[in-house]
Design an enzyme around this catalytic site. Structure first.
Site, PDB file in Angstrom:
ATOM      1  N   TYR A  98      -1.920  -1.612  10.795  1.00 44.65           N
ATOM      2  CA  TYR A  98      -2.164  -2.100   9.431  1.00 44.65           C
ATOM      3  C   TYR A  98      -0.995  -1.718   8.519  1.00 44.65           C
ATOM      4  O   TYR A  98      -0.438  -2.564   7.802  1.00 44.65           O
ATOM      5  CB  TYR A  98      -3.484  -1.530   8.874  1.00 44.65           C
ATOM      6  CG  TYR A  98      -3.596  -1.676   7.372  1.00 44.65           C
ATOM      7  CD1 TYR A  98      -3.858  -2.917   6.806  1.00 44.65           C
ATOM      8  CD2 TYR A  98      -3.393  -0.589   6.515  1.00 44.65           C
ATOM      9  CE1 TYR A  98      -3.917  -3.070   5.421  1.00 44.65           C
ATOM     10  CE2 TYR A  98      -3.461  -0.730   5.144  1.00 44.65           C
ATOM     11  CZ  TYR A  98      -3.725  -1.966   4.599  1.00 44.65           C
ATOM     12  OH  TYR A  98      -3.778  -2.113   3.245  1.00 44.65           O
ATOM     13  N   LYS A 124       2.179  -4.021   6.388  1.00 42.27           N
ATOM     14  CA  LYS A 124       2.584  -3.947   4.974  1.00 42.27           C
ATOM     15  C   LYS A 124       4.095  -3.715   4.887  1.00 42.27           C
ATOM     16  O   LYS A 124       4.794  -4.360   4.097  1.00 42.27           O
ATOM     17  CB  LYS A 124       1.822  -2.830   4.252  1.00 42.27           C
ATOM     18  CG  LYS A 124       0.333  -3.095   4.121  1.00 42.27           C
ATOM     19  CD  LYS A 124       0.062  -4.350   3.310  1.00 42.27           C
ATOM     20  CE  LYS A 124      -1.393  -4.737   3.258  1.00 42.27           C
ATOM     21  NZ  LYS A 124      -1.644  -6.061   2.708  1.00 42.27           N
ATOM     22  N   ASN A 171     -15.376   2.857   5.792  1.00 45.89           N
ATOM     23  CA  ASN A 171     -14.381   3.841   6.234  1.00 45.89           C
ATOM     24  C   ASN A 171     -13.876   4.661   5.058  1.00 45.89           C
ATOM     25  O   ASN A 171     -13.471   5.799   5.218  1.00 45.89           O
ATOM     26  CB  ASN A 171     -13.157   3.135   6.841  1.00 45.89           C
ATOM     27  CG  ASN A 171     -13.525   2.375   8.090  1.00 45.89           C
ATOM     28  OD1 ASN A 171     -14.072   2.959   9.019  1.00 45.89           O
ATOM     29  ND2 ASN A 171     -13.233   1.083   8.114  1.00 45.89           N
ATOM     30  N   SER A 211       0.840  -1.197   0.000  1.00 45.59           N
ATOM     31  CA  SER A 211       0.000   0.000   0.000  1.00 45.59           C
ATOM     32  C   SER A 211       0.874   1.246   0.000  1.00 45.59           C
ATOM     33  O   SER A 211       1.978   1.248   0.563  1.00 45.59           O
ATOM     34  CB  SER A 211      -0.866  -0.023   1.264  1.00 45.59           C
ATOM     35  OG  SER A 211      -1.417   1.243   1.517  1.00 45.59           O
TER      36      SER A 211
END
Ligand code: NAD
Ligand code: UD1
Length: 330
Positions: free
Chosen positions: A148, A152, A197, A124
């Site tokens: 999160y 990654k 979200n 990401s």
């Protein structure tokens, strides 16, 4: 190639399965349905005319994963399976670290053990942290603001070290910008559980009347109209980037931004949605969302030069396709 697609019934995975089948690959899907529905498998069959082999397993379960490698000669793995809600990751960090890191380790271990040559990973733009856009792959990564994002960044390191230690394994790390839109059939798309979200699924729910209005998080950023700017990319373009990466990369670790290079503000996106779909989206400006940055967009030139991949679809395509899916999706 025989390609194992983890998380293949999810948003990006399902669109990638379609593109892989269109390019004559054989797809094997592993998904535990924690954030997807089994009906997606029927939709994939309708779109492609082929029903991929499906395993309902958790990809942190080494034995279950190994049984797939025993049953099939796997040539490549595309690893989408992961938890992705930023806010939830702050509340449940261990669940996020366990799911997202153990899955990456189990799958890379199996690739080494079974001599699988290709691994493509869903990373990401969040790994860049708060830096000036356009973002380039060779920029130093900055501390991410949530568990999160850390999963990654750490997965990227695990895969890089594994590829460096194993000549036979080519790893492609794909850093996605903001995937939106849906397949043109309207059969598959983004279908988050509960209140969304992210901006685009929130907008479609407001347009449908399921949520009363959109809150625009801040209009005091240093951007064209003060609202946050992002690099929205159509999920079908993104899916095609995976096909290029798995077909082209033969060795080492390759990192690519998958974005359009175009920044679009919240209000530009909302206005494009209203215009293209001829529907109102009530909104109000509220304060900034904690952790947000003003502007984030890619320099996508490396993927174009090395993979021959470039995003083609426009913001109009994205908002129309997202709305078609929402209308079809009861
Ligand atoms: P998604 O939630 O729609 O798809 C993920 C799929 O993985 C779901 O079908 C879920 O059931 C499955 N899954 C999760 N954990 C699993 C496990 N342990 N075992 C088996 N299956 C499991 O999400 P998405 O938007 O399609 O994202 C795919 C990947 O791309 C994720 O890794 C995500 O972090 C990454 N990513 C997404 C975005 C985005 O905006 N959507 C942006 C950057 C990166
Ligand atoms: C978010 C995640 C990021 C993840 C990405 C893709 C955060 C802080 N970041 O990024 O880690 O990789 O999704 O899944 O959650 N907006 C509104 N109102 C809304 C929702 C969003 O104004 O109800 C604005 C945001 O402030 C932002 C833009 O819309 O400017 C896009 O937001 P979003 O879709 O959540 O994506 P990101 O913040 O880019």
């Amino acid at each position: 190639m025989n390609i194992l697609v983890t998380g293949g019934l999810g948003f990006i995975g399902s669109h990638t399965v379609v593109e892989l089948i269109k390019n004559n690959h054989t797809v094997i899907i592993a998904d535990n349905l924690i954030n997807s529905k089994i009906e997606v498998l029927d939709k994939l069959s309708t779109i492609t005319g082929i029903r991929p082999t499906f395993y309902q397993i958790d990809v942190t379960d080494e034995q279950a994963v190994e049984s797939i490698f025993n049953n099939h000669k796997i040539d490549g793995v595309i690893h989408f399976a992961g938890l992705k809600a930023v806010g939830e990751s702050v509340e449940k960090p261990l669940q996020y670290y366990y799911n997202n890191l153990v899955s990456t380790m189990v799958l890379s271990k199996m690739c080494v053990k079974y001599g699988v040559g290709k691994f493509v990973f869903s990373s990401s733009a969040t790994v860049y942290g708060d830096q000036l856009s356009p973002l380039k792959e060779d920029m130093e990564l900055k501390q991410t603001t949530n568990p999160y994002g850390e999963t990654k960044a750490i997965s990227e390191r695990i895969l890089t070290d594994t590829a460096n230690a194993n000549d036979g394994l080519a790893v492609s790390i794909l850093r996605y910008f903001n995937p939106v839109g849906a397949h043109e059939s309207g059969l598959i798309g983004e279908d988050p559980n509960g209140i969304p979200n992210n901006l685009m699924p929130f907008v479609t729910k407001v347009a449908k009347g399921q949520l009363s209005k959109l809150s625009v998080f801040g209009n005091d950023y240093d951007t064209i109209d003060g609202t946050g700017v992002r690099d929205y990319i159509h999920v079908v373009d993104l899916a095609k980037g995976h096909v290029k990466a798995i077909e082209k990369n033969e060795s080492g670790v390759k990192i690519y931004n998958l974005g359009t290079g175009q920044g679009t503000s919240v209000l530009e996106l909302v206005n494009a949605f209203m215009k293209a779909n001829n529907i109102e989206v009530p909104y109000e400006i509220v304060g900034r969302r904690p952790g947000d940055i003003g502007s984030c967009f890619a320099d996508p030139s490396k993927a174009e030069q090395e993979l021959g991949w470039k995003a083609d679809l426009t913001i109009e395509d994205m908002v129309q396709d997202a709305w078609r899916f929402e209308m079809n999706n009861k």
